[in-house]
Write an enzyme that holds these catalytic residues in place. Structure first.
Site, PDB file in Angstrom:
ATOM      1  CB  SER A 350       5.503  -2.748   1.239  1.00  0.00           C
ATOM      2  OG  SER A 350       4.257  -3.691   2.002  1.00  0.00           O
ATOM      3  CG  ASP A 402       9.595  -3.130   8.215  1.00  0.00           C
ATOM      4  OD1 ASP A 402       8.177  -3.899   8.444  1.00  0.00           O
ATOM      5  OD2 ASP A 402       9.962  -3.256   7.094  1.00  0.00           O
TER       6      ASP A 402
END
Length: 579
Positions: A350, A402
């Site tokens: 991330s 995602d």
């Protein structure tokens, strides 16, 4: 509606008085039937929760400048020819930024007041004021728009015939490279997960995790912590050992220092892969969120031949902090003095994945053999030129739908435009949209129940749209043109940015239920172009696919399946994509 809101606001004060009297009555301990007392206590608690939620909503949602902008928005650009009008409009924009900055400071009141934090507050406020400056949407509008977009996506996918993509099929060399990189990703994802410390470990192992690391939480290892550079590691060190499978002596440095633009990281010796691993933690605190939201671009200070070196400011600053710690504090020198023949590998998930990519680029001049594995990094990281430059030493891994690898200011602008279009072109009441959407997200169904476009044969049906386009655009914006389907133009401060390196996309095969909880999902892996992530996809897994534990399970599945099928024909030779 405005009159009803003012009437509701007037009733808000008697409710506060009534709730206060109830709280005082309960505090006095009046002797009554126990059931009555419990009922009153529950009523008082619920009343205060509603009051608190209302206050927070007013602070966050209410726009005190909305009415003042309207006269200038309706007149369009010609109204701004006057110097006075232009100056007044700029003043209103500054005031809007100030309003957002006040909101952010209230929500982040527990964060420190250093220079980095103040800069992050200003950057985040400017981003929000710019993004919401030309629309008049309430949260229920956004929820309805996202619901309709999801159904529209599924409807388009179901109505189109699968078409073979005319492209060069991956050969045996590319398949071997994919297998090798998947195995590397599977291995190094353990380090990226370890950087999150004990919270992720306990989340992944809710029954046994605390028992396994409980001893390390209570044991005093002051000398050990000093050796690895730790700062109050507590349970973190035990979880890191359990996640990576390494020994204490394999760690060079562990830091969980966490501030705005300053990320936790660890440095370890990986003897299995003969590498010095730097793992950068992803988003896990309000400070990290402010780092994420500092989304304007700045020139990346790096030694390379690339001319266009724009990068996400917040992530760039965070990578620069880790770089200074690694180089100026001698951490990498210490690691390579122990293992001089090892290569440098930088990993992260991330926010940590984006910082790892930037850090690898900064270190490449000193360590030409550096490799980086970025797991679910944000799309809006750096310029197209840096994206192409990083192809040779960075690999990114993306799971399913995602949202983070598709997230950038440009894509958010495109999403806003699509929300405006779809709710403006829908004929159904909002409550029906939300109820049907809730059912659709939970149990599935037919996505073709709601006409949402005016360019087909449903124009006659859409005589009473949910919201008119012009009512949604309360302020004139030169970026908007409903006659075009292209993404919105970005301001110079927010140019189009791209993801790092080559991209491996793990795609779910078939279905495992709406949220993936009914049965084990099966995944396939392929090399993907960055253009496949140029639009945000709406779906129930757009958030869960970003979770590191879900990504680790998907990697386990893909690597084991490909290892078991080494004798099968190469996968992906006749890949079929849906346009």
């Amino acid at each position: 509606m405005s009159k009803l809101l003012y009437i509701r606001l007037a009733l808000f004060f008697p409710e506060m008085v009534w709730a206060s009297l109830g709280a005082a009555w309960v505090a006095d301990g009046v002797q009554c039937d126990r059931t009555v007392v419990n009922g009153i206590i529950a009523t008082v608690v619920v009343s205060w929760i509603i009051i608190a939620a209302t206050v927070v909503s007013i602070v966050i949602v209410f726009d005190p400048l909305g009415g003042k902008m309207a006269p200038y928005s309706s007149a369009g650009p010609s109204h701004l020819d006057s110097h006075d009008s232009s100056q007044l409009l700029n003043g209103l924009k500054t005031a809007a930024t100030s309003v957002w900055e006040t909101r952010i400071k209230l929500l982040c009141c527990c964060i420190g007041k250093d220079d980095h934090t103040r800069v992050a507050f200003s950057s985040t406020a400017e981003l929000f004021s710019t993004y919401f400056s030309d629309t008049d949407l309430v949260p229920s509008d956004i929820a309805a728009g996202l619901t309709l977009l999801h159904q529209q996506q599924d409807n388009i996918r179901n109505s189109q015939e699968p078409a073979e993509v005319v492209s060069n099929a991956p050969g045996s060399v590319q398949e071997a490279d994919l297998d090798a990189e998947l195995e590397n990703c599977h291995h190094y994802m353990q380090f990226a997960a370890a950087a999150y410390g004990w919270p992720l470990y306990i989340y992944r192992n809710p029954l046994t995790g605390l028992c396994k690391i409980g001893g390390d939480c209570c044991r005093s290892r002051t000398t050990d912590y000093d050796l690895v550079g730790g700062d109050q590691l507590n349970c973190h060190f035990g979880s890191i050992l359990q996640t990576t499978g390494l020994q204490y002596r394999d760690f060079i440095h562990i830091s969980f220092h966490d501030k705005v633009y300053e990320l936790p990281f660890l440095v370890a010796l990986d003897h299995r892969k003969e590498s010095v691993v730097v793992a950068v933690r992803g988003t896990m605190s309000m400070q990290d969120i402010l780092t994420d939201l500092s989304a304007e671009s700045e020139v990346l200070d790096v030694e390379c031949e690339v001319q266009d070196r724009l990068a996400h400011k917040g992530i760039s600053q965070a990578a620069r902090y880790v770089y200074r710690r690694l180089i100026h504090d001698g951490i990498l020198s210490q690691a390579f003095s122990v293992a001089p023949d090892y290569r440098l590998v930088i990993v992260g998930h991330s926010l940590g994945g984006g910082a790892a990519a930037l850090l690898a680029t900064m270190l490449r001049a000193a360590y030409p053999q550096v490799r980086c594995y970025a797991f679910a990094p944000p799309r809006g990281l750096w310029s197209k030129a840096l994206h192409e430059y990083s192809q040779s030493f960075i690999v990114s891994l993306v799971l399913g739908k995602d949202v983070i690898p598709r997230l950038s200011v440009t894509n958010l602008e495109d999403l806003k435009r699509r929300i405006l279009r779809v709710i403006a072109h829908c004929s159904k009441p909002k409550y029906k949209i939300l109820l049907h959407g809730l059912w659709y997200e939970l149990f599935g169904g037919n996505p073709n129940n709601f006409p949402t476009e005016l360019d087909g044969g449903d124009q006659e049906i859409l005589t009473q749209p949910l919201l008119g386009e012009q009512s949604l655009l309360t302020r004139w914006s030169p970026a908007y043109s409903f006659s075009s389907d292209s993404p919105l133009d970005s301001s110079p401060k927010y140019p189009p940015l791209y993801p790092p390196g080559r991209i491996i996309h793990l795609q779910e095969e078939g279905t495992s239920g709406r949220f993936g909880c009914c049965s084990a999902a099966q995944y396939s892996a392929k090399w993907s172009h960055e253009a496949e992530f140029s639009r945000i996809l709406i779906g129930p897994k757009m958030l869960t696919d970003h979770m590191p534990d879900i990504l680790m399970r998907a990697l386990d599945s893909v690597v084991s399946d490909r290892a078991a099928c080494v004798s099968c024909p190469a996968q992906g030779v006749s890949s079929v994509d849906v346009a």
